[in-house]
Design a protein around this motif. Structure first.
Motif, PDB file in Angstrom:
ATOM      1  N   PRO A 193      46.603  33.032  41.482  1.00 13.56           N
ATOM      2  CA  PRO A 193      47.848  33.589  42.027  1.00 13.56           C
ATOM      3  C   PRO A 193      47.966  33.329  43.527  1.00 13.56           C
ATOM      4  N   LYS A 194      49.016  32.693  43.943  1.00 11.54           N
ATOM      5  CA  LYS A 194      49.219  32.361  45.371  1.00 11.54           C
ATOM      6  C   LYS A 194      49.607  33.584  46.185  1.00 11.54           C
ATOM      7  N   HIS A 195      50.342  34.512  45.581  1.00 12.34           N
ATOM      8  CA  HIS A 195      50.810  35.683  46.303  1.00 12.34           C
ATOM      9  C   HIS A 195      49.708  36.712  46.563  1.00 12.34           C
ATOM     10  N   ASN A 196      48.574  36.612  45.850  1.00 13.49           N
ATOM     11  CA  ASN A 196      47.497  37.581  46.025  1.00 13.49           C
ATOM     12  C   ASN A 196      46.416  37.132  46.994  1.00 13.49           C
ATOM     13  N   ALA A 197      46.527  35.909  47.509  1.00  6.57           N
ATOM     14  CA  ALA A 197      45.493  35.400  48.398  1.00  6.57           C
ATOM     15  C   ALA A 197      45.514  36.165  49.721  1.00  6.57           C
ATOM     16  N   PRO A 198      44.327  36.569  50.203  1.00 10.01           N
ATOM     17  CA  PRO A 198      44.249  37.267  51.488  1.00 10.01           C
ATOM     18  C   PRO A 198      44.736  36.385  52.624  1.00 10.01           C
ATOM     19  N   ALA A 199      45.223  37.002  53.685  1.00 13.35           N
ATOM     20  CA  ALA A 199      45.715  36.246  54.852  1.00 13.35           C
ATOM     21  C   ALA A 199      44.577  35.650  55.641  1.00 13.35           C
TER      22      ALA A 199
ATOM     23  N   LEU B 108      29.294  27.090  45.431  1.00 16.87           N
ATOM     24  CA  LEU B 108      29.651  27.295  44.029  1.00 16.87           C
ATOM     25  C   LEU B 108      31.167  27.273  43.874  1.00 16.87           C
ATOM     26  N   THR B 109      31.607  26.908  42.666  1.00 20.14           N
ATOM     27  CA  THR B 109      33.031  26.909  42.361  1.00 20.14           C
ATOM     28  C   THR B 109      33.272  27.802  41.160  1.00 20.14           C
ATOM     29  N   TYR B 110      34.265  28.659  41.282  1.00 19.78           N
ATOM     30  CA  TYR B 110      34.666  29.590  40.231  1.00 19.78           C
ATOM     31  C   TYR B 110      36.066  29.202  39.766  1.00 19.78           C
ATOM     32  N   VAL B 111      36.327  29.324  38.476  1.00 16.76           N
ATOM     33  CA  VAL B 111      37.638  28.998  37.934  1.00 16.76           C
ATOM     34  C   VAL B 111      38.265  30.266  37.353  1.00 16.76           C
ATOM     35  N   ALA B 112      39.546  30.432  37.622  1.00 14.98           N
ATOM     36  CA  ALA B 112      40.307  31.533  37.035  1.00 14.98           C
ATOM     37  C   ALA B 112      40.510  31.209  35.566  1.00 14.98           C
ATOM     38  N   ILE B 113      40.274  32.204  34.689  1.00  9.79           N
ATOM     39  CA  ILE B 113      40.453  31.975  33.251  1.00  9.79           C
ATOM     40  C   ILE B 113      41.317  33.077  32.640  1.00  9.79           C
ATOM     41  N   ASP B 114      41.976  32.704  31.547  1.00 12.46           N
ATOM     42  CA  ASP B 114      42.778  33.690  30.815  1.00 12.46           C
ATOM     43  C   ASP B 114      41.889  34.370  29.771  1.00 12.46           C
ATOM     44  N   HIS B 115      42.495  35.192  28.919  1.00 16.34           N
ATOM     45  CA  HIS B 115      41.707  35.949  27.933  1.00 16.34           C
ATOM     46  C   HIS B 115      41.121  35.075  26.832  1.00 16.34           C
ATOM     47  N   GLN B 116      41.592  33.841  26.720  1.00 18.12           N
ATOM     48  CA  GLN B 116      41.018  32.907  25.755  1.00 18.12           C
ATOM     49  C   GLN B 116      39.979  31.989  26.410  1.00 18.12           C
ATOM     50  N   GLY B 117      39.709  32.210  27.695  1.00 17.31           N
ATOM     51  CA  GLY B 117      38.720  31.410  28.409  1.00 17.31           C
ATOM     52  C   GLY B 117      39.241  30.085  28.938  1.00 17.31           C
ATOM     53  N   ARG B 118      40.558  29.895  28.931  1.00 13.57           N
ATOM     54  CA  ARG B 118      41.156  28.655  29.435  1.00 13.57           C
ATOM     55  C   ARG B 118      41.519  28.821  30.912  1.00 13.57           C
ATOM     56  N   PRO B 119      41.425  27.731  31.682  1.00 16.34           N
ATOM     57  CA  PRO B 119      41.819  27.808  33.101  1.00 16.34           C
ATOM     58  C   PRO B 119      43.263  28.268  33.243  1.00 16.34           C
ATOM     59  N   ARG B 120      43.485  29.050  34.278  1.00 18.16           N
ATOM     60  CA  ARG B 120      44.838  29.526  34.594  1.00 18.16           C
ATOM     61  C   ARG B 120      45.016  29.386  36.109  1.00 18.16           C
TER      62      ARG B 120
ATOM     63  N   LEU C  20      34.118  37.144  46.929  1.00 19.18           N
ATOM     64  CA  LEU C  20      35.333  36.725  47.641  1.00 19.18           C
ATOM     65  C   LEU C  20      36.337  36.022  46.729  1.00 19.18           C
ATOM     66  N   PRO C  21      35.919  35.120  45.834  1.00 18.77           N
ATOM     67  CA  PRO C  21      36.898  34.519  44.919  1.00 18.77           C
ATOM     68  C   PRO C  21      37.640  35.552  44.072  1.00 18.77           C
ATOM     69  N   ALA C  22      36.983  36.668  43.744  1.00 17.08           N
ATOM     70  CA  ALA C  22      37.638  37.704  42.939  1.00 17.08           C
ATOM     71  C   ALA C  22      38.901  38.221  43.620  1.00 17.08           C
ATOM     72  N   ARG C  23      38.925  38.208  44.943  1.00 25.75           N
ATOM     73  CA  ARG C  23      40.104  38.668  45.685  1.00 25.75           C
ATOM     74  C   ARG C  23      41.285  37.723  45.479  1.00 25.75           C
ATOM     75  N   TYR C  24      40.997  36.443  45.304  1.00 26.78           N
ATOM     76  CA  TYR C  24      42.043  35.448  45.079  1.00 26.78           C
ATOM     77  C   TYR C  24      42.447  35.386  43.611  1.00 26.78           C
ATOM     78  N   ILE C  25      41.448  35.386  42.737  1.00 25.64           N
ATOM     79  CA  ILE C  25      41.670  35.124  41.324  1.00 25.64           C
ATOM     80  C   ILE C  25      42.342  36.294  40.618  1.00 25.64           C
ATOM     81  N   GLN C  26      42.036  37.524  41.024  1.00 19.36           N
ATOM     82  CA  GLN C  26      42.706  38.716  40.487  1.00 19.36           C
ATOM     83  C   GLN C  26      42.631  38.799  38.961  1.00 19.36           C
ATOM     84  N   GLY C  27      41.433  38.672  38.425  1.00 21.65           N
ATOM     85  CA  GLY C  27      41.243  38.769  36.980  1.00 21.65           C
ATOM     86  C   GLY C  27      39.975  38.038  36.568  1.00 21.65           C
ATOM     87  N   ARG C  28      39.926  37.619  35.300  1.00 20.71           N
ATOM     88  CA  ARG C  28      38.737  36.953  34.770  1.00 20.71           C
ATOM     89  C   ARG C  28      38.488  35.629  35.483  1.00 20.71           C
ATOM     90  N   MET C  29      37.202  35.340  35.639  1.00 24.42           N
ATOM     91  CA  MET C  29      36.815  34.056  36.222  1.00 24.42           C
ATOM     92  C   MET C  29      35.444  33.690  35.684  1.00 24.42           C
TER      93      MET C  29
END
Length: 140
Positions: free
Chosen positions: A134-140, A119-131, A51-60
């Protein structure tokens, strides 16, 4: 000889989404013949990320196992059903609750809650840093 404790059958949750089903095999057992807790934890981490993958839209990455409770042993041949729900969406992280139910090989159609976790998942960029998440991609 003592009687084996058998909890009453549980109803499957209606407020969470079924995100994974899996059957543990003999290679997944511990020294007692039950399924190794680390194997269950790995499956919960996979289920928790759906489910977090739907919000994070990328690496986590899993940043925290906030709570993990083994309620009943898991046995070879159980059909495990993993149910999940988002509990918090932060700036860079998403927290999820996961409940695991076993349909025992010998008692098809009856479920026992065997594990619950948060559990808590964090969105990360390609360098592994938190990012930011995306607010616009969150499911309704």
């Amino acid at each position: 000889m003592s009687a084996v404790f058998s909890p009453p059958p549980a109803a499957l949750p209606t407020d969470k989404e079924l995100v994974l089903k899996v059957i543990p095999m003999p290679a997944d057992t511990n020294g007692n013949g039950d399924i190794f807790g680390g194997w269950v934890m790995a499956q919960v981490d996979l289920a928790g990320s759906v489910l977090p993958a739907r919000y994070i839209q990328g690496r986590m990455a899993t940043v925290a196992v906030n709570e993990f409770i083994f309620k009943q042993p898991v046995r070879v041949g159980d059909i495990l059903s993993f149910f999940s729900a988002i509990t918090r969406v932060g700036n860079t992280s998403v927290t999820v609750e996961v409940e695991v139910y076993a349909e025992r090989f010998s008692a098809q159609g009856q479920y026992v809650k065997v594990t619950e976790a948060r559990l808590t998942y964090v969105a990360i960029d390609h360098q592994g840093r938190p990012r930011p998440v995306p607010k616009h991609n969150a499911p309704a």
